[in-house]
Design an enzyme around this catalytic site. Structure first.
Site, PDB file in Angstrom:
ATOM      1  N   ASP A  10      52.404  39.690  70.411  1.00 42.77           N
ATOM      2  CA  ASP A  10      52.440  38.853  68.651  1.00 42.77           C
ATOM      3  C   ASP A  10      52.429  36.734  69.870  1.00 42.77           C
ATOM      4  OD1 ASP A  10      51.144  40.370  67.570  1.00 42.77           O
ATOM      5  OD2 ASP A  10      53.142  40.451  66.986  1.00 42.77           O
ATOM      6  N   LYS A  32      48.998  45.858  72.255  1.00 43.66           N
ATOM      7  CA  LYS A  32      48.462  45.420  71.096  1.00 43.66           C
ATOM      8  C   LYS A  32      48.188  43.908  71.206  1.00 43.66           C
ATOM      9  CE  LYS A  32      50.146  45.331  66.349  1.00 43.66           C
ATOM     10  NZ  LYS A  32      50.051  44.140  65.879  1.00 43.66           N
ATOM     11  N   ASP A  59      43.623  45.426  66.120  1.00 44.37           N
ATOM     12  CA  ASP A  59      44.594  45.290  65.496  1.00 44.37           C
ATOM     13  C   ASP A  59      43.282  43.551  64.593  1.00 44.37           C
ATOM     14  OD1 ASP A  59      46.302  45.226  63.244  1.00 44.37           O
ATOM     15  OD2 ASP A  59      47.874  44.894  64.704  1.00 44.37           O
ATOM     16  N   LYS A  61      42.242  44.754  61.619  1.00 42.90           N
ATOM     17  CA  LYS A  61      42.347  44.980  60.060  1.00 42.90           C
ATOM     18  C   LYS A  61      41.205  44.288  59.724  1.00 42.90           C
ATOM     19  CE  LYS A  61      47.155  45.037  60.129  1.00 42.90           C
ATOM     20  NZ  LYS A  61      47.514  44.412  61.249  1.00 42.90           N
ATOM     21  N   LEU A  62      40.005  45.672  59.989  1.00 43.06           N
ATOM     22  CA  LEU A  62      38.491  45.061  59.076  1.00 43.06           C
ATOM     23  C   LEU A  62      39.173  45.866  57.730  1.00 43.06           C
ATOM     24  CD1 LEU A  62      38.398  44.745  62.021  1.00 43.06           C
ATOM     25  CD2 LEU A  62      35.566  44.971  61.701  1.00 43.06           C
ATOM     26  N   ASP A  64      35.259  45.027  54.342  1.00 36.14           N
ATOM     27  CA  ASP A  64      34.551  43.757  53.568  1.00 36.14           C
ATOM     28  C   ASP A  64      33.921  44.908  53.148  1.00 36.14           C
ATOM     29  OD1 ASP A  64      32.295  42.118  53.857  1.00 36.14           O
ATOM     30  OD2 ASP A  64      33.697  40.385  55.521  1.00 36.14           O
ATOM     31  N   THR A 119      53.626  47.163  55.155  1.00 42.21           N
ATOM     32  CA  THR A 119      54.857  47.270  54.730  1.00 42.21           C
ATOM     33  C   THR A 119      55.415  45.944  54.068  1.00 42.21           C
ATOM     34  OG1 THR A 119      55.895  46.722  56.951  1.00 42.21           O
ATOM     35  CG2 THR A 119      55.437  49.375  56.004  1.00 42.21           C
ATOM     36  N   ARG A 181      62.913  49.398  65.996  1.00 44.68           N
ATOM     37  CA  ARG A 181      64.555  48.576  66.693  1.00 44.68           C
ATOM     38  C   ARG A 181      65.341  49.300  67.487  1.00 44.68           C
ATOM     39  NH1 ARG A 181      60.914  45.383  65.799  1.00 44.68           N
ATOM     40  NH2 ARG A 181      61.519  44.143  64.350  1.00 44.68           N
ATOM     41  N   GLN A 190      62.038  43.240  59.183  1.00 48.06           N
ATOM     42  CA  GLN A 190      61.851  43.966  59.466  1.00 48.06           C
ATOM     43  C   GLN A 190      62.980  45.473  58.089  1.00 48.06           C
ATOM     44  OE1 GLN A 190      58.955  45.470  60.410  1.00 48.06           O
ATOM     45  NE2 GLN A 190      57.926  45.564  61.728  1.00 48.06           N
ATOM     46  N   ARG A 211      58.898  42.179  69.631  1.00 42.28           N
ATOM     47  CA  ARG A 211      59.908  41.400  69.329  1.00 42.28           C
ATOM     48  C   ARG A 211      61.385  42.411  70.436  1.00 42.28           C
ATOM     49  NH1 ARG A 211      60.156  38.843  63.569  1.00 42.28           N
ATOM     50  NH2 ARG A 211      59.453  41.508  63.105  1.00 42.28           N
TER      51      ARG A 211
HETATM   52  O1  C5P Z   1      57.851  41.966  66.357  1.00 45.37           O
HETATM   53  P1  C5P Z   1      57.911  43.398  65.467  1.00 45.37           P
HETATM   54  O2  C5P Z   1      58.313  45.177  66.539  1.00 45.37           O
HETATM   55  O3  C5P Z   1      58.767  43.740  63.773  1.00 45.37           O
HETATM   56  O4  C5P Z   1      56.271  43.419  65.833  1.00 45.37           O
HETATM   57  C1  C5P Z   1      55.168  44.893  64.769  1.00 45.37           C
HETATM   58  C2  C5P Z   1      55.108  44.857  65.113  1.00 45.37           C
HETATM   59  O5  C5P Z   1      53.643  45.395  64.219  1.00 45.37           O
HETATM   60  C3  C5P Z   1      53.917  42.989  64.977  1.00 45.37           C
HETATM   61  O6  C5P Z   1      52.511  42.994  65.196  1.00 45.37           O
HETATM   62  C4  C5P Z   1      53.274  43.341  63.247  1.00 45.37           C
HETATM   63  O7  C5P Z   1      52.581  43.017  62.658  1.00 45.37           O
HETATM   64  C5  C5P Z   1      53.002  44.952  63.456  1.00 45.37           C
HETATM   65  N1  C5P Z   1      52.846  45.520  62.024  1.00 45.37           N
HETATM   66  C6  C5P Z   1      54.166  46.494  61.442  1.00 45.37           C
HETATM   67  N2  C5P Z   1      54.012  46.528  59.873  1.00 45.37           N
HETATM   68  C7  C5P Z   1      52.981  46.549  59.514  1.00 45.37           C
HETATM   69  C8  C5P Z   1      51.344  46.600  60.414  1.00 45.37           C
HETATM   70  C9  C5P Z   1      51.951  45.980  61.757  1.00 45.37           C
HETATM   71  O8  C5P Z   1      54.928  45.325  61.235  1.00 45.37           O
HETATM   72  N3  C5P Z   1      52.765  47.267  58.323  1.00 45.37           N
END
Ligand code: C5P
Length: 232
Positions: A10, A32, A59, A61-62, A64, A119, A181, A190, A211
């Site tokens: 990211d 990703k 990623d 996420k389409l 349409d 989520t 984590r 999260q 992260r």
């Molecule tokens: O930094 P972190 O570990 O929280 O990153 C999680 C990744 O997963 C981010 O790119 C976030 O956009 C993605 N993601 C998420 N929850 C979802 C779908 C995607 O955290 N439900």
């Protein structure tokens, strides 16, 4: 299909992304690429990371009308990514169109997985904003079932949902789970988290980790720790 750790890159520029990826001199991680990096740099970032030998989950996420998604997926399949995704709420017809578009003339295609309910969506916002009154857990399972019916390979879900998705859709139906984590790490924004070891126990096929790796003092060591807990 082997279990793997996918690093969420990211970042908002190619420069930051390559500064990060340059640290990985041994094993090339599965990465990703999300909307932030893709919109900043365009398709060239996908080609460049692929050229460096990484597997890529695109990623985007389409969501349409089926014809637009089908044609867009045909374009994405030419980028030679390993996995991509869409929103299951776009309907079974849209998912079927996507799969058709993604399939290359030689019959090969990247893995296609569906986002069920994000989520960030909770029961209250689903009822108030979307007028969906069923319990959110039922909606997630129904969307996962729809993805399976459409022929997709799996879903993105929280690690807590991975076991149930496998029960409903079969062990071979992939679960790709963010919200991971370390036991001794910050959870940040999260809400429902699991350690890589717990995600392994519950049957996740891929964990998506951002992260805890990208912001670590030693990202390579953090990645290796994820791999040791989840894959080995
Ligand atoms: O930094 P972190 O570990 O929280 O990153 C999680 C990744 O997963 C981010 O790119 C976030 O956009 C993605 N993601 C998420 N929850 C979802 C779908 C995607 O955290 N439900």
């Amino acid at each position: 299909m082997g279990k793997d750790v996918i690093i969420a890159c990211d970042f908002d520029s190619a420069e930051k992304t390559f500064a990060f990826l340059d640290k990985f001199t041994g094993r090339k991680p599965f990465v990703k690429i999300g909307m932030e990096l893709y919109y900043a740099e365009g398709p060239s970032i996908v080609r460049e990371i692929k050229k460096r030998g990484h597997k890529i989950f695109l990623d985007l996420k389409l969501h349409d009308i089926p014809n637009t998604v089908k044609k867009s997926m045909a374009v994405l399949s030419r980028l030679d990514v390993d996995m991509t995704n869409l929103h299951a709420s776009g309907t079974v017809r849209m998912m079927e169109g996507a799969l058709e578009g993604l399939t290359r003339p030689d019959g090969t295609r990247p893995l296609l997985i569906a986002v069920t309910q994000l989520t960030s969506t909770d029961q209250e916002s689903m009822e108030k904003d979307l007028l969906i009154e069923k319990p959110i857990a039922d909606v997630v399972m129904h969307y996962a079932h729809n993805a399976k019916v459409a022929g997709l390979d799996g879903v993105v879900c929280s690690p807590q949902e991975a076991g149930k998705v496998h029960e409903r859709c079969g062990e071979g139906f992939l679960t790709v789970t963010p919200g991971v984590r370390f036991a001794d790490g910050d959870i940040g924004d999260q809400k429902r988290v699991m350690t890589p070891a717990e995600a392994k126990k519950i049957g996740s096929d891929y964990i998506v980790v951002g992260r805890p790796i990208t912001a670590a003092e030693d990202p390579v060591a953090a990645y290796e720790r994820c791999v040791a807990e989840f894959c080995d």
